[in-house]
Design an enzyme around this catalytic site. Structure first.
Site, short mmCIF file in Angstrom:
data_model
loop_
_atom_site.label_atom_id
_atom_site.label_comp_id
_atom_site.label_asym_id
_atom_site.label_seq_id
_atom_site.Cartn_x
_atom_site.Cartn_y
_atom_site.Cartn_z
N GLN A 1 -10.10 40.51 -48.06
CA GLN A 1 -9.22 39.36 -48.19
C GLN A 1 -9.69 38.20 -47.31
O GLN A 1 -9.85 38.35 -46.10
CB GLN A 1 -7.79 39.74 -47.79
CG GLN A 1 -6.81 38.58 -47.97
CD GLN A 1 -5.41 38.96 -47.56
OE1 GLN A 1 -5.09 40.14 -47.45
NE2 GLN A 1 -4.58 37.96 -47.35
N CYS B 1 -2.01 38.70 -49.53
CA CYS B 1 -2.10 40.17 -49.53
C CYS B 1 -1.33 40.77 -50.70
O CYS B 1 -1.68 41.85 -51.18
CB CYS B 1 -1.65 40.75 -48.20
SG CYS B 1 0.09 40.52 -47.85
N HIS C 1 3.32 42.79 -45.17
CA HIS C 1 1.99 43.07 -45.69
C HIS C 1 2.08 44.07 -46.84
O HIS C 1 2.97 44.91 -46.87
CB HIS C 1 1.10 43.63 -44.57
CG HIS C 1 -0.35 43.71 -44.94
ND1 HIS C 1 -1.08 42.61 -45.35
CD2 HIS C 1 -1.22 44.75 -44.95
CE1 HIS C 1 -2.32 42.98 -45.59
NE2 HIS C 1 -2.42 44.28 -45.36
N ASP D 1 -6.67 48.02 -48.93
CA ASP D 1 -6.09 46.94 -48.12
C ASP D 1 -7.22 45.99 -47.75
O ASP D 1 -8.19 46.40 -47.09
CB ASP D 1 -5.44 47.56 -46.87
CG ASP D 1 -4.83 46.52 -45.94
OD1 ASP D 1 -5.00 45.31 -46.16
OD2 ASP D 1 -4.16 46.94 -44.97
#
Length: 249
Positions: A98, A104, A178, A194
């Protein structure tokens, strides 16, 4: 959301609302078949609530507050790992680093729909199909740039971010929530995906009968995450979960 240490984040997106209707609208706009949709998971343990969810659960998105407990664990676990450099058609999962602030939610959605069983539901020649095909041969830094420069992705996200039940915050707003995705790969491996980590995280092996919301899927995935926060003491357990599964429309 919660992009407190996305070092190259010159671009910022308006955070997505944790809302299955908004999420479903976005992934379908990008090119996911109407055969799948996002669903609220109101309980991870209550059988009467779980039995109403259509299965298999193709992916889970866990939404949680970024606590110091979590940040400490993340730093410690990542310290022993090398930066991920995988690419190519033999790669077990397509993972994106990211580099866009407050994106996110979008990263979680992309990880969920581009991997595991969901990838079979990507509409050929759609924006999602083109992004996935373009990403496969690229290294993580190049993949991040691909997403960063994608106008179709930015436009679809901007439309979705204005939907939902609450007023959308500013793109530069400080958000403490998140998103993390859990998916089951074709070979049964359970992955935690993630974009803030050093790479994709393999959390164990699931049987043919297991999905990400099954007892074993939860034990290796979302419940392991939540129990770690609880055991650490002082970790917030305010969280929510949404599931990608068969459409009920």
């Amino acid at each position: 959301m919660a992009d407190v240490d996305v070092p190259t984040a010159n671009k910022a997106f308006v955070p997505l609302e944790n809302n299955p209707e908004v999420m479903t609208s976005l992934v379908r706009e990008l090119g996911l078949s109407p055969s799948l949709q996002w669903h609220d998971v109101f309980s991870l343990t209550e059988p009467s609530l779980l039995e109403f969810l259509p299965r298999p659960a193709v992916a889970l998105l866990l939404v949680f507050p970024v606590t110091e407990t979590y940040e400490k664990f993340r730093r410690e676990e990542d310290a022993s790992k090398e930066e991920y450099t995988g690419s190519g058609p033999e790669e077990e999962v397509v993972w994106f680093k990211q580099t866009i602030r407050n994106a996110c939610g979008l990263m979680g959605l992309l990880h969920a729909v581009m991997n595991g069983g969901a990838r079979e539901y990507i509409v050929p020649d759609s924006d999602l199909d083109k992004l996935r095909n373009a990403a496969i041969p690229l290294k993580p830094s190049e993949r991040a740039e691909l997403l960063y420069q994608s106008r179709s992705l930015e436009n679809a996200h901007a439309t979705a971010a204005q939907q939902g039940d609450s007023s959308a915050p500013e793109a530069e707003a400080a958000i403490d929530l998140h998103f993390v995705a859990f998916i089951k790969a074709q070979n049964g491996d359970l992955w935690e995906l993630d974009g803030r980590r050093k790479g994709p995280l393999k959390r164990g092996k699931l049987g043919e009968e297991d999905d990400v919301l099954s007892e074993k899927g939860q034990e290796l995935g979302v419940q392991a995450f939540l129990k770690r926060e609880e055991a650490a003491g002082g970790g917030e357990l305010r969280f929510s979960v949404v599931m990608l599964g068969p459409s009920m429309e």
